[in-house]
Write an enzyme that holds these catalytic residues in place. Structure first.
Site, short mmCIF file in Angstrom:
data_model
loop_
_atom_site.label_atom_id
_atom_site.label_comp_id
_atom_site.label_asym_id
_atom_site.label_seq_id
_atom_site.Cartn_x
_atom_site.Cartn_y
_atom_site.Cartn_z
N ARG A 58 -21.16 61.53 116.03
CA ARG A 58 -20.46 61.90 114.78
C ARG A 58 -19.06 62.45 115.02
NH1 ARG A 58 -25.38 64.20 113.80
NH2 ARG A 58 -26.77 62.88 112.60
N LYS B 100 -5.94 55.88 111.06
CA LYS B 100 -6.77 54.72 110.69
C LYS B 100 -7.38 54.13 111.95
CE LYS B 100 -4.16 52.69 106.90
NZ LYS B 100 -3.72 51.36 106.47
N GLU C 172 8.49 46.19 113.50
CA GLU C 172 7.89 47.29 112.71
C GLU C 172 8.83 48.51 112.71
OE1 GLU C 172 5.23 46.92 110.91
OE2 GLU C 172 3.86 45.51 111.89
N LYS D 12 7.06 57.28 110.56
CA LYS D 12 5.64 57.04 110.26
C LYS D 12 4.93 58.37 110.02
CE LYS D 12 1.50 54.95 110.21
NZ LYS D 12 0.77 53.77 110.59
N GLU E 245 -3.50 56.93 101.96
CA GLU E 245 -2.96 55.67 101.45
C GLU E 245 -3.19 55.49 99.96
OE1 GLU E 245 -4.25 52.04 103.44
OE2 GLU E 245 -2.17 51.41 103.50
N ARG F 219 2.44 55.54 101.43
CA ARG F 219 2.06 54.80 102.62
C ARG F 219 2.17 53.29 102.40
NH1 ARG F 219 -2.47 57.39 106.64
NH2 ARG F 219 -2.52 55.71 108.14
N ASN G 225 4.11 48.66 104.06
CA ASN G 225 3.78 47.24 103.95
C ASN G 225 4.98 46.40 103.55
OD1 ASN G 225 1.04 47.30 104.68
ND2 ASN G 225 0.54 48.18 102.68
N HIS H 128 5.07 42.75 104.33
CA HIS H 128 3.74 42.39 104.82
C HIS H 128 2.97 41.44 103.91
CE1 HIS H 128 4.37 45.19 108.02
NE2 HIS H 128 3.15 45.06 108.48
N HIS I 144 1.46 38.44 105.85
CA HIS I 144 0.04 38.08 105.90
C HIS I 144 -0.18 36.63 105.49
CE1 HIS I 144 -0.98 42.63 105.48
NE2 HIS I 144 -0.85 42.27 106.75
N HIS J 75 1.98 39.13 114.80
CA HIS J 75 2.09 39.89 113.56
C HIS J 75 3.53 40.36 113.35
CE1 HIS J 75 1.21 42.64 110.32
NE2 HIS J 75 1.72 43.64 111.03
#
Ligand SMILES: NC(=O)c1ccc[n+]([C@@H]2O[C@H](COP(=O)([O-])OP(=O)(O)OC[C@H]3O[C@@H](n4cnc5c(N)ncnc54)[C@H](O)[C@@H]3O)[C@@H](O)[C@H]2O)c1
Ligand SMILES: [Zn+2]
Length: 361
Positions: free
Chosen positions: A122, A144, A186, A228, A238, A242, A246, A249, A253, A268
């Site tokens: 945990r 994340k 990025e 960031k 998010e 945040r 993107n 993006h 994508h 990417h």
């Protein structure tokens, strides 16, 4: 000056500094030397594993290295299961709630090792030691973690903040040029959405960064990390700002989908570079005073391999499947000004098509 990121249950330091300086940051983490786990990939282990082991040995840790094959496919239930098995197997010291996990590698190791640390017993104390530029300026920050599922990327995971993020820019010297350029895409994106001064820095220094200049990369990591960090401090889970990360993006994508998510064809970061050019075109249509030509000239300096023939209808269709789609149609992050982004809803298809045509032209 290292950054401190407060979050719902504590705080962590984010530093761009040499791995050898790990000991200076540990007292603040609550992590005491002892048996620990290093989750890494075989490439990073081969190139930099001895160095990390040396640092951990000197500090009094007894590291057990769990190395998985490199690449996105490691973000799987199978590799996660193998890590649990290795950590819980009876040989070696027993894992307990104090056993620290060092996630050592690119974004794949940060996500896999982070989720492993989040879930084993945990939650074990986690240190992110990112080794790609993408991981140093982006994925290691913000908590994340997760793995992929056969039906999609990052579908299984958790928000699990680390105790420390220590990014050593020196390890970037072994990074393949395409990985370096992808991370720079990025970093340029961070600048465009949040930091006009960093845009100017890249206008001067992008070519040196692409050539691997150590001082320029060190400054890039420190300045892009700060952006960031500031964004995730403002929006830990998010729900708001945040989303600005993107930028480019939604287009990226669609490009990745259209090229089969095959980094050999398009990484990417390369997709993000093209996507940002589309997003700049869209921004210009919505904010006519924006000096989009100046920003496009910067983004165009990011190397992108020749694209296979792509059909705008296919790309439009690929966008419809994007999970960033809101109830009112496609959502896009656009620039209102250099260093200032906004989310827009319900953009007319004609503008999106024009953006594709302009960027793929
Ligand atoms: N958690 C987040 O917030 C977040 C954000 C963005 C991306 N991501 C995830 O990050 C992943 C991509 O990360 P990545 O681009 O770092 O990929 P990666 O971890 O696969 O690293 C890319 C390649 O570089 C190699 N490598 C790593 N460090 C090296 C070094 N110093 N020298 C030489 N080779 C080195 C790796 O072995 C690998 O082959 C994706 O899975 C993506 O979903 C997560
Ligand atoms: Zn990205």
């Amino acid at each position: 000056m290292p950054l401190v990121v407060p979050h719902a249950t504590g705080r962590y330091t984010v530093a761009a500094d040499a791995l050898d300086r790990l000991g200076a940051y540990l007292p603040d983490t609550g992590i005491a030397p002892g048996p620990c786990l290093v989750v890494t990939d075989e490439t990073v282990q081969r190139l930099h594993g001895d160095r990390l082991r040396g640092v951990l040995d000197v500090l009094g840790f007894a590291p057990r290295v769990l190395a998985v094959p490199p690449g996105e496919s490691a973000k799987s239930l199978a590799q996660l299961g193998a890590l649990y098995d290795a950590a819980l197997s009876s040989d070696g010291p027993k894992v307990n709630r104090q056993t620290a996990v060092f996630a050592f590698g690119g974004g794949v190791m940060g996500d896999l090792g982070g989720f492993f640390a989040a879930t084993l017993l945990r939650g074990l104390p986690l240190v992110q030691l990112p080794t790609t530029l993408l991981a140093q300026v982006d994925s290691s920050l913000g908590g994340k973690t997760g793995i992929n599922h056969a039906t999609g990327k990052n579908l299984i995971g958790a928000f699990y903040p680390p105790r420390l993020v220590l990014a050593d820019p020196a390890v970037l010297q072994t990074l393949p040029p395409r990985e370096l350029a992808s991370g720079l895409a990025e970093a340029v994106k961070h600048a465009l959405i949040a930091d006009a001064a960093l845009v100017m820095f890249f206008e001067e220094q992008l070519d040196n960064a692409l050539a691997g200049d150590p001082a320029v990369l060190a400054e890039t990591v420190a300045r892009a990390q700060r952006i960031k960090a500031e964004v995730v401090i403002e929006d830990e889970f998010e729900t708001g700002r945040r989303a600005h990360l993107n930028f480019g993006h939604t287009f990226a994508h669609a490009l990745e989908r259209a090229t089969g998510f095959n980094p050999a064809v398009l990484t990417h970061g390369e997709a993000v570079a093209v996507g940002m050019r589309c997003a700049l075109r869209l921004s210009k249509a919505l904010a006519p005073h924006l000096d989009a030509e100046r920003l496009d000239a910067l983004v165009a300096r990011l190397p992108v391999p020749p694209l296979p023939p792509l059909d705008v209808d296919d790309l439009m269709a690929a966008m419809q499947g994007d999970k960033k789609r809101g109830a009112e149609g496609l959502r896009f992050v656009v620039l209102e000004d250099v260093g200032r982004a906004a989310v827009v809803q319900g953009v007319p298809d004609a503008l999106v098509r024009d953006a594709w045509t302009a960027a793929l032209g």
